[in-house]
Design an enzyme around this catalytic site. Structure first.
Site, short mmCIF file in Angstrom:
data_model
loop_
_atom_site.label_atom_id
_atom_site.label_comp_id
_atom_site.label_asym_id
_atom_site.label_seq_id
_atom_site.Cartn_x
_atom_site.Cartn_y
_atom_site.Cartn_z
N ASP A 285 0.86 -1.18 0.00
CA ASP A 285 0.00 0.00 0.00
C ASP A 285 0.91 1.24 0.00
OD1 ASP A 285 -2.11 1.73 -0.04
OD2 ASP A 285 -3.24 0.73 1.53
C1 NOJ Z 1 -3.99 3.95 -0.34
C2 NOJ Z 1 -5.16 3.04 -0.16
O1 NOJ Z 1 -5.13 2.44 1.11
C3 NOJ Z 1 -5.23 1.96 -1.22
O2 NOJ Z 1 -6.43 1.26 -1.07
C4 NOJ Z 1 -5.12 2.57 -2.58
O3 NOJ Z 1 -5.23 1.57 -3.56
C5 NOJ Z 1 -3.79 3.30 -2.69
N1 NOJ Z 1 -3.74 4.35 -1.70
C6 NOJ Z 1 -3.60 3.91 -4.07
O4 NOJ Z 1 -4.49 4.92 -4.27
#
Ligand code: NOJ
Length: 758
Positions: A285
């Protein structure tokens, strides 16, 4: 080795190296990846593991730094996220394939419930209990995104959420592993197609794992999940997604049992790779690799890169930690050349499988958005209607007569295009979206449909996302404005035949970094609701939000309540179809609806305990609140009425590995054609461990005409009875007696039993 043999081996190698480059090969993506790997430098390999953000397409964000192009030119980027403009994608791709490492970039984006056309938020799709619809919706989302050049989505989100204070409940399928697994399978198939079909778009299972169990429902806080709960509940949807062929998995941000998920070898190697047999790639993430240091887990950034690599994180989203440190770790022999290849291989293989080497460019342009929207609006309308859950309909207030003339739509969500699209709808254009006011006007062009906002909806503490990906937060209204607006709404209500109240939360109240401590209607909405009801006019309460809200008062004083989630582009038309009876609601709650936040966590599949609910005394309960939720999991009303009867089991006694079939007869005893979701629940009465009071093990959404009956059957096999036992530390299939219930919610009472013997 004989000269002849060496010569033919050399010829084969030459041929093999030439074929993939011209795209005329029958080699598998893995074989092509291996061949490419054999020609790449360590720098180029590390570049493939680096994913960078480019926010330049978002309103108000600065123009992209030239640095990004330079990095692409130098082969330092394997993937870019957040670019959705096909022109920019093609420009960057051109640099990638003709300069540097000559390897196409994988453009990723959060295509969560639509791209040009928005479908209901995922928890709304789950409320439809219609995986086939979710499959179709995500296949449309994939088609639209591919035109833009986006070939990879960070979806589906499979986090089980049993705490609605957590804002990201919106992105998942709710509280239940069986429903969650069904929606996982459907969405992966929608995004990617069936395994074996040509791949055009890759899915990501996220957030691995346990993100939905954040303590206190506070986004980003640690999760503590014992192994049996992890295996039996939290991981089941991921297993289903892996089996459906998902190409990637996203490691979560937070600590799981004191080890950050992104540096968690037990989770990412022993469970994901060894147990689940996942063979795609893991992306962290956002910044989660770098954040291993912030957690107090790694000693510095280099150690963070090392520990994420050892755990098996293939791609570093956004932190640049791999780019800065991995080469040195390889040079020092801390990460072996083989380990580096293992990290890069599935990324390259996915790029080959997606056909990016053969056809790297997007074909979309300025006209694509409108074309896609025109093609997909009808499906979006059906999907939004199928997601709504009718919670109350006293005296048959709904459906409303089409002859109704003066309709007041009141509430902060009655005419908001942005909010109807729901969270994560960055590429949708609010101007395309049909609000409740517009939908009712479309349905009844001759009626007098008027709107008043009534109250303001705002967060006490906005997040960095407010104003960046949604409207700028409004300043708090002063007392005069607040009073005048409330008055205007009351006078409109008094001047109408019926009031459609649109209350709930704004889209960005149900998002990342959007946890809340209470489930009350935010702001002065409760006051507005009570004042409108006091006018004595018939009131239909439409709820927009993805978490259950405290509607205890409404559940006693408002005749009709319908939970509409955020339905996407066609919300207004779909809601009008439901309000005026062209479609009967048939959605069912994918989460148990608490009376208030004090009941959290509350979920139907809790253990029986030594003082089961309903016992005359000493039952686990509060002294100030009934134990039961306001609405149970699986609950939802219809304009028809269904009779579910005659539960028949194929056998009363089976051996552990054998299946038993349960059949029920479902009759539409109402006056309108409608859908019903028939549900099957199971309870194991004894065994190596205590099992939940009941667990969903089958469901089917069927359509019946008035008077029509149909038999619905469910197979309960070994898979439905296998669980991870903390007593045996493994997967267990016990001999036991089992309860079976069938019905229209988790409180179904139609019951029988069968025995499993060794
Ligand atoms: C953070 C989020 O937790 C995740 O779900 C997402 O895919 C990424 N950012 C990219 O935007």
């Amino acid at each position: 080795m004989k000269y002849q043999t060496i010569r033919s081996l050399l010829a084969a190698a030459l041929l093999a190296s030439w074929l993939p480059l011209c795209g005329q090969t029958s080699a598998t993506p893995e074989q092509r990846a291996n061949l490419l790997l054999s020609k790449m430098s360590v720098d180029e390999k590390v570049g493939q593991l680096n994913q960078v953000f480019d926010f330049s397409g978002l309103p108000g964000m600065p123009a992209p730094a030239q640095k990004l192009e330079d990095q692409v030119r130098q082969g330092q980027i394997g993937s870019i996220l957040f670019v959705t403009d096909p022109k920019r994608i093609n420009a960057l791709q051109k640099i990638a394939v003709s300069e540097g490492a000559h390897i196409p970039i994988l453009f990723g984006f959060d295509v969560i419930h639509g791209f040009d056309t928005e479908f209901p938020v995922p928890v709304g799709m789950a409320a439809s209990w219609d995986p086939e619809m979710a499959r179709k919706a995500q296949s449309v989302a994939a088609e639209e995104a591919v035109h833009a050049g986006v070939r990879w989505t960070f979806a589906p989100m499979l986090d089980i959420a049993r705490d609605p204070r957590w804002g990201r409940i919106s992105e998942g399928a709710g509280e239940d592993p069986y429903l969650g697994a069904a929606m996982a399978r459907a969405q992966v198939k929608g995004f990617q197609g069936e395994p074996g079909q040509p791949l055009r778009f890759a899915a990501t299972l996220k957030h691995f794992a346990g993100y939905g169990a954040a303590e206190g429902g506070r986004d980003y806080d640690a999760s503590y999940i014992p192994e049996e709960l992890l295996q039996n509940v939290y991981l089941r949807p991921f297993q289903a997604g892996v089996e459906a062929g998902a190409k990637s998995v996203m490691s979560a941000y937070m600590d799981l049992n004191d080890v950050p998920a992104t540096g968690n070898t037990h989770l990412l190697r022993e469970i994901l790779r060894d147990q689940m047999k996942f063979n795609g790639f893991v992306v962290s993430d956002a910044n989660a690799v770098g954040d291993l240091y912030t957690h107090g887990f790694s000693s510095d950034a280099k150690d963070a890169a090392f520990r994420a690599a050892v755990a098996g994180v293939n791609m570093d989203m956004g932190s640049g930690t791999y780019l800065k440190n991995l080469k040195q770790l390889v040079t020092e022999g801390k990460v072996s050349a083989t380990a580096l290849d293992d990290l890069v291989r599935p990324i390259l293989a996915t790029k080959f499988a997606l056909g990016l080497f053969d056809s790297p460019y997007a074909d979309g342009d300025e006209s694509t958005h409108a074309v896609m929207l025109a093609k997909h609006r009808d499906l979006a309308r059906v999907a939004a209607a199928r997601s709504a859950v009718l919670l109350r309909n006293e005296g048959g207030v709904l459906p409303l007569a089409k002859t109704t003339r003066r309709i007041a739509v009141i509430g902060p969500l009655g005419d908001s295009q942005y909010d109807m699209n729901g969270p994560w709808s960055l590429t949708a254009k609010p101007a395309d979206t049909v609000t409740i006011v517009a939908g009712i006007r479309n349905k009844l062009p001759g009626a007098d449909v008027r709107f008043a906002q009534g109250v303001q909806l705002r967060k006490q503490f906005p997040s960095m996302f407010d104003g960046l990906i949604g409207p700028k937060p409004e300043a708090e209204w002063d007392a005069d404005k607040a009073e005048a607006t409330m008055k205007e709404a009351l006078s409109l209500a008094n001047d109408s035949d019926v009031v459609v109240l649109a209350l709930g939360e704004s889209a960005l109240m149900d998002f990342e970094y959007a946890s809340r401590s209470s489930l009350a209607l935010p702001g002065r909405q409760q006051e507005l609701l009570e004042k409108i009801v006091a006018t004595g006019k018939p009131v239909v309460l439409l709820l927009f939000s993805t978490r259950p809200l405290d509607v205890t008062w409404a559940s006693q004083h408002v005749s009709a309540i319908m939970d509409c989630y955020f339905g996407g582009t066609e919300t207004g038309n779909a809601v009008a179809d439901l309000l005026f009876g062209d479609v009967s609601p048939a959605g069912k709650l994918p989460v148990t609806w608490p009376r208030n936040a004090g009941q959290i966590p509350i979920y139907y599949a809790h253990n029986l305990s030594h003082k089961p609910y309903g016992a005359p005394d000493f039952t686990s309960r509060y002294w100030d609140l009934p134990t039961e939720p306001l609405y149970p999991f699986g609950f939802g009303l219809s304009y028809a009425s269904f009779e579910i009867s005659n539960l028949r089991l194929s056998k009363k006694e089976i051996h552990t590995k054998d299946p038993v079939t349960a059949v029920v007869t479902v009759k539409n005893a109402g006056k309108v054609k409608a859908d019903e979701v028939v549900q099957l629940y199971l309870h194991q009465k004894s065994g190596s461990a205590s099992r939940p009071v009941r667990e969903l093990k089958g469901f089917q959404r069927i359509t019946l005409a008035p008077g029509e009956s149909r038999d619905v059957s469910f197979v309960v096999g070994a898979a439905e009875r296998t669980y991870w036992s903390s007593a045996t530390h493994g997967w267990t299939l016990d001999a036991s007696e089992f309860d079976v219930w069938a019905g229209d919610s988790s409180t179904a009472s139609l019951h029988d039993t069968f025995s499993v013997v060794q």
